[in-house]
Motif scaffolding. Structure first.
Motif, mmCIF file in Angstrom:
data_model
loop_
_atom_site.group_PDB
_atom_site.id
_atom_site.type_symbol
_atom_site.label_atom_id
_atom_site.label_comp_id
_atom_site.label_asym_id
_atom_site.label_seq_id
_atom_site.Cartn_x
_atom_site.Cartn_y
_atom_site.Cartn_z
ATOM 1 N N GLN A 1 12.188 -3.017 -7.949
ATOM 2 C CA GLN A 1 12.085 -2.226 -6.725
ATOM 3 C C GLN A 1 10.984 -1.168 -6.885
ATOM 4 O OE1 GLN A 1 14.041 -2.622 -3.745
ATOM 5 N NE2 GLN A 1 12.349 -1.330 -3.054
ATOM 6 N N GLU A 2 10.954 -0.553 -8.059
ATOM 7 C CA GLU A 2 9.906 0.440 -8.334
ATOM 8 C C GLU A 2 8.526 -0.222 -8.322
ATOM 9 O OE1 GLU A 2 11.052 2.085 -12.051
ATOM 10 O OE2 GLU A 2 12.631 3.355 -11.196
ATOM 11 N N ASN A 3 8.445 -1.424 -8.879
ATOM 12 C CA ASN A 3 7.162 -2.156 -8.885
ATOM 13 C C ASN A 3 6.751 -2.526 -7.465
ATOM 14 O OD1 ASN A 3 4.963 -3.750 -10.250
ATOM 15 N ND2 ASN A 3 6.069 -5.443 -9.256
ATOM 16 N N TYR A 4 7.710 -2.905 -6.662
ATOM 17 C CA TYR A 4 7.431 -3.266 -5.266
ATOM 18 C C TYR A 4 6.896 -2.057 -4.505
ATOM 19 C CZ TYR A 4 8.341 -4.438 -0.384
ATOM 20 O OH TYR A 4 8.218 -4.644 0.976
ATOM 21 N N ASN A 5 7.537 -0.923 -4.703
ATOM 22 C CA ASN A 5 7.088 0.302 -4.031
ATOM 23 C C ASN A 5 5.678 0.679 -4.483
ATOM 24 O OD1 ASN A 5 9.574 0.478 -2.764
ATOM 25 N ND2 ASN A 5 10.431 1.847 -4.316
ATOM 26 N N ARG A 6 5.402 0.476 -5.739
ATOM 27 C CA ARG A 6 4.084 0.782 -6.285
ATOM 28 C C ARG A 6 3.021 -0.151 -5.698
ATOM 29 N NH1 ARG A 6 5.707 1.217 -10.973
ATOM 30 N NH2 ARG A 6 5.389 -0.933 -11.685
ATOM 31 N N GLN A 7 3.390 -1.436 -5.565
ATOM 32 C CA GLN A 7 2.437 -2.408 -5.017
ATOM 33 C C GLN A 7 2.123 -2.108 -3.548
ATOM 34 O OE1 GLN A 7 0.807 -4.439 -6.888
ATOM 35 N NE2 GLN A 7 2.057 -3.888 -8.681
ATOM 36 N N GLU B 1 -5.794 -0.736 -0.508
ATOM 37 C CA GLU B 1 -6.542 -1.977 -0.648
ATOM 38 C C GLU B 1 -6.969 -2.258 -2.105
ATOM 39 O OE1 GLU B 1 -9.786 -1.812 2.060
ATOM 40 O OE2 GLU B 1 -8.518 -2.007 3.834
ATOM 41 N N ILE B 2 -6.084 -1.849 -3.023
ATOM 42 C CA ILE B 2 -6.350 -2.116 -4.438
ATOM 43 C C ILE B 2 -5.809 -3.485 -4.824
ATOM 44 C CG2 ILE B 2 -5.882 -1.324 -6.794
ATOM 45 C CD1 ILE B 2 -5.811 1.509 -5.727
ATOM 46 N N VAL B 3 -4.667 -3.882 -4.207
ATOM 47 C CA VAL B 3 -4.086 -5.199 -4.479
ATOM 48 C C VAL B 3 -4.020 -5.975 -3.185
ATOM 49 C CG1 VAL B 3 -2.725 -4.392 -6.454
ATOM 50 C CG2 VAL B 3 -1.741 -4.333 -4.161
ATOM 51 N N THR B 4 -3.920 -7.286 -3.320
ATOM 52 C CA THR B 4 -3.867 -8.144 -2.140
ATOM 53 C C THR B 4 -2.447 -8.206 -1.565
ATOM 54 O OG1 THR B 4 -3.420 -10.108 -3.455
ATOM 55 C CG2 THR B 4 -5.730 -9.554 -3.070
ATOM 56 N N LYS B 5 -2.347 -8.736 -0.380
ATOM 57 C CA LYS B 5 -1.062 -8.874 0.299
ATOM 58 C C LYS B 5 -0.132 -9.824 -0.454
ATOM 59 C CE LYS B 5 0.907 -10.057 4.786
ATOM 60 N NZ LYS B 5 0.631 -10.527 6.173
ATOM 61 N N SER B 6 -0.715 -10.850 -1.072
ATOM 62 C CA SER B 6 0.097 -11.828 -1.813
ATOM 63 C C SER B 6 0.785 -11.181 -3.011
ATOM 64 C CB SER B 6 -0.774 -12.989 -2.274
ATOM 65 O OG SER B 6 -1.790 -12.543 -3.168
ATOM 66 N N VAL B 7 0.159 -10.190 -3.611
ATOM 67 C CA VAL B 7 0.775 -9.484 -4.744
ATOM 68 C C VAL B 7 1.992 -8.708 -4.255
ATOM 69 C CG1 VAL B 7 0.448 -7.678 -6.475
ATOM 70 C CG2 VAL B 7 -1.385 -9.326 -6.028
#
Length: 208
Positions: free
Chosen positions: A112-118, A125-131
């Motif tokens: 959950q923490e990783n999801y919030n970070r992503q 716009e550092i990571v893509t939507k698929s990530v």
């Protein structure tokens, strides 16, 4: 005038105890009718266990063949050991289920923490939507795993409770078997004279 001759005597006062002869039966203040609590074949009868004989308190009067009751006791004890093993196994499974639930909850928290970070990274716009979608999927998987572990924990608690109940029931069965084995031997409860004996070696008796 007619006269009559009558005998006369002088009355004297003295102690007198009448003697009465009769027939009856002498009874005891204390009496006990023996009734067997278990059934079976009589394998031993005391020589004193006969009409008119005197028996002493604690003297063995008769014994019913104990083999069947010994077997029942052994089987009951084996059953108790099996249920004890099941109860210990249920306790171990419960401990494992608790540990797995804690692990699943920890994994859910991390994802959950990783999801919030992503999400924050995606906004910049550092990571893509698929990530982000992949992180969201991992959260959903972890949530499903947590629910599964929680259900397993509930089942483990139920199995532990049922194993404890079964164990307690088996304890009563063992105690009953021990009591019945003990009741295959009957001892005189007090000093007494025996009467109306019908117990014979080899005879089969029923309960009561």
């Amino acid at each position: 005038e007619r006269t009559y001759a009558v005998p006369v005597a002088e009355f004297k006062s003295e102690a007198f105890s009448p003697r009465i002869e009769s027939y009856g039966e002498v009874g005891s203040w204390n009496s006990l009718e023996l009734r067997s609590s278990v059934g079976g074949r009589i394998e031993y009868v005391s020589e004193n266990f006969r009409d008119g004989a005197l028996v002493r308190q604690g003297e063995l009067l008769y014994r019913i063949d104990p083999v069947e009751f010994q077997n029942d006791l052994e089987l009951a004890k084996i059953g108790l050991e099996e249920l004890l093993a099941e109860m210990e196994n249920a306790e171990a499974n419960l401990t494992l289920a608790e540990s797995e639930l804690k692990s699943a909850e920890k994994q859910l928290q991390l994802r959950q923490e990783n999801y919030n970070r992503q999400i924050k990274l995606s906004e910049n716009e550092i990571v893509t939507k698929s990530v982000v979608e992949n992180a969201e999927l991992n959260v959903a998987i972890s949530e499903q795993t947590r629910l599964s572990r929680k259900s397993a924990l509930s089942q483990s608690k139920a199995r532990k409770k049922l194993s404890e109940i079964a164990y307690e029931k088996q304890v009563f069965i063992v105690k009953k078997a021990e009591r019945q084995l003990k009741e295959t031997e009957f001892y005189a409860p007090f000093n007494s004279i025996v009467s109306k004996v019908s117990a014979l070696k080899g005879r089969f008796i029923t309960v009561g």
